[in-house]
Write a protein that holds these residues in place. Structure first.
Motif, PDB file in Angstrom:
ATOM      1  N   TYR A  30     -31.199 -12.783 -15.208  1.00 17.54           N
ATOM      2  CA  TYR A  30     -32.466 -12.630 -14.497  1.00 17.54           C
ATOM      3  C   TYR A  30     -33.505 -13.573 -15.110  1.00 17.54           C
ATOM      4  O   TYR A  30     -33.362 -14.054 -16.236  1.00 17.54           O
ATOM      5  CB  TYR A  30     -32.959 -11.181 -14.517  1.00 17.54           C
ATOM      6  CG  TYR A  30     -33.364 -10.632 -15.865  1.00 17.54           C
ATOM      7  CD1 TYR A  30     -34.657 -10.832 -16.359  1.00 17.54           C
ATOM      8  CD2 TYR A  30     -32.466  -9.886 -16.625  1.00 17.54           C
ATOM      9  CE1 TYR A  30     -35.038 -10.317 -17.585  1.00 17.54           C
ATOM     10  CE2 TYR A  30     -32.838  -9.366 -17.854  1.00 17.54           C
ATOM     11  CZ  TYR A  30     -34.120  -9.584 -18.341  1.00 17.54           C
ATOM     12  OH  TYR A  30     -34.506  -9.079 -19.548  1.00 17.54           O
ATOM     13  N   ALA A  46     -28.091  -6.463 -11.744  1.00 15.28           N
ATOM     14  CA  ALA A  46     -28.726  -5.301 -11.129  1.00 15.28           C
ATOM     15  C   ALA A  46     -27.803  -4.094 -11.153  1.00 15.28           C
ATOM     16  O   ALA A  46     -28.225  -2.966 -11.464  1.00 15.28           O
ATOM     17  CB  ALA A  46     -29.152  -5.642  -9.704  1.00 15.28           C
ATOM     18  N   PRO A  53     -30.886  -5.341  -6.401  1.00 11.58           N
ATOM     19  CA  PRO A  53     -31.698  -6.482  -6.844  1.00 11.58           C
ATOM     20  C   PRO A  53     -33.142  -6.415  -6.371  1.00 11.58           C
ATOM     21  O   PRO A  53     -34.069  -6.709  -7.138  1.00 11.58           O
ATOM     22  CB  PRO A  53     -30.949  -7.680  -6.259  1.00 11.58           C
ATOM     23  CG  PRO A  53     -29.533  -7.236  -6.170  1.00 11.58           C
ATOM     24  CD  PRO A  53     -29.598  -5.777  -5.811  1.00 11.58           C
ATOM     25  N   ILE A  56     -35.721  -4.524  -8.428  1.00 10.82           N
ATOM     26  CA  ILE A  56     -36.089  -5.032  -9.752  1.00 10.82           C
ATOM     27  C   ILE A  56     -37.086  -6.176  -9.653  1.00 10.82           C
ATOM     28  O   ILE A  56     -38.023  -6.277 -10.454  1.00 10.82           O
ATOM     29  CB  ILE A  56     -34.832  -5.479 -10.512  1.00 10.82           C
ATOM     30  CG1 ILE A  56     -33.932  -4.272 -10.789  1.00 10.82           C
ATOM     31  CG2 ILE A  56     -35.195  -6.179 -11.810  1.00 10.82           C
ATOM     32  CD1 ILE A  56     -32.651  -4.607 -11.491  1.00 10.82           C
TER      33      ILE A  56
END
Length: 379
Positions: A30, A46, A53, A56
């Motif tokens: 990330y 994730a 995803p 986040i």
């Protein structure tokens, strides 16, 4: 899955390739901006955290997954090593922390954080992470097994050491008992045979005088006297081997000198004895002196039987508070094994150990043999 990636690429094709690359990675990946907010995350990352995803992206990653230590103590954001990548402009690799899932559980993680640069300017950081819980579990199991093995080895070593010490105490006890038995036998032989031989010799001398005019019988009595004298000499040698009287009456140093004199008379070896007056005043105690005498006696016996030597020396010296006794010959020598198997050398070393000493023997083919007995702190 992505927030604003305009600073990464303006081309849809490149953006698609980057998405495929991130999605194909097995580890979590990330990116964060300078405020710590997620700007992209791949599906593997994730899923590892228990989120989709889109749930986040845009959230502060420290407060989401890195907020606490393994013991659940809160971790201030200024201690967050993930953020060090953009705060200090350098990469960071960590293997001793945890990341937190959506359900509140934690997992041991290995992660690396590296700054994202736009020219010379740091604009964020990219983080790769993986769940190493299984590896940590194996490491703990291995560590526990190692501790258990070390404990068992230590226990077994203690048992063996105890058994070894017991055997040494038994050996010392048997040696003491053997010396006491020798002394007892020597006294009995001296008292019984000595008196009998003396009486027999007196009677034969009287008989010899009575047969002064009978040559044949007198000659026969002379032969009987010679046999009696030889038997008395053999008895004295046996008594001396069993328990040298000079050792009890005059001490160790006189006994060693007598031992060398007897060896020279019997074998023809050139024997040399060196014992300075200050050393002669050193007394070791009755038991220790007997053991030292037996060690030297055994060494000299080996010289006589195996060394093919022409000369042997015994030298005693004091070094500070230590006493060093050296027996050296000029014989054929031998190549000694690192761990002697013969009971002769082992027995001498055990005798030395029992009185707090150390016996070392150096030899090589053609170079003779030198034995050193070191007794520490006796003076």
């Amino acid at each position: 899955m992505f927030a604003d990636l305009k600073h990464l690429s303006h081309h849809a094709a490149w953006r698609r390739q980057l998405e495929l690359l991130l999605e194909s990675a097995g580890d979590g990946i990330y990116g964060i901006d300078l405020r710590g907010r997620c700007i992209f995350i791949n599906g593997a990352g994730a899923a590892m955290l228990g989120y989709a995803p889109d749930e986040i992206v845009g959230r502060n990653m420290h407060y989401l997954i890195h907020h606490s230590h393994p013991d659940q103590r809160l971790m201030p954001v200024h201690d967050c090593r993930i953020f060090q990548a953009f705060r200090e402009g350098r990469g960071v690799r960590v293997e001793d922390e945890v990341l937190w899932r959506r359900d509140g559980s934690a997992f041991a993680a290995e992660y690396a954080s590296h700054p994202i640069r736009d020219g010379e300017e740091v604009v964020g950081a990219v983080v790769t992470f993986s769940d190493i819980s299984a590896r940590k579990h194996i490491e703990r199991e291995l560590q526990a097994t190692q501790i258990l093995l070390e404990r068992r080895v230590e226990e077994r070593t203690t048992e063996l050491r105890s058994a070894h010490e017991s055997l040494r105490r038994l050996s010392a006890h048997l040696s003491t008992a053997r010396e006491e038995e020798r002394a007892h036998i020597a006294r009995d032989v001296h008292d019984e045979l000595g008196a009998s031989f003396t009486a027999l010799q007196l009677d034969l001398n009287w008989l010899r005088k009575q047969l002064a005019g009978q040559a044949g019988l007198a000659s026969h009595v002379d032969r009987m006297l010679e046999v009696t004298q030889a038997a008395m000499g053999a008895t004295r040698r046996i008594l001396n081997d069993l328990r040298p009287g000079v050792l009890d009456h005059l001490g160790l140093w006189a006994a060693l000198e007598t031992l060398l004199q007897d060896l020279q008379a019997r074998s023809g070896l050139d024997c040399r004895y060196v014992c300075p007056p200050q050393t002669e005043r050193c007394r070791l105690g009755r038991s220790a002196e007997i053991d030292v005498y037996r060690i030297v006696q055994e060494l000299l016996t080996n010289v006589q039987r195996h060394a093919q030597a022409s000369a042997v020396s015994v030298e005693v010296s004091l070094r500070d508070k230590d006493l060093l006794l050296t027996v050296e010959d000029d014989g054929v020598g031998a190549r000694l094994p690192a761990q002697p198997q013969g009971f002769g050398i082992l027995g001498m070393r055990e005798r030395a150990y029992s009185i707090g000493g150390e016996l070392t023997i150096d030899s090589a083919p053609g170079a003779g043999t030198r034995a050193r007995l070191l007794l520490r702190g006796v003076a």
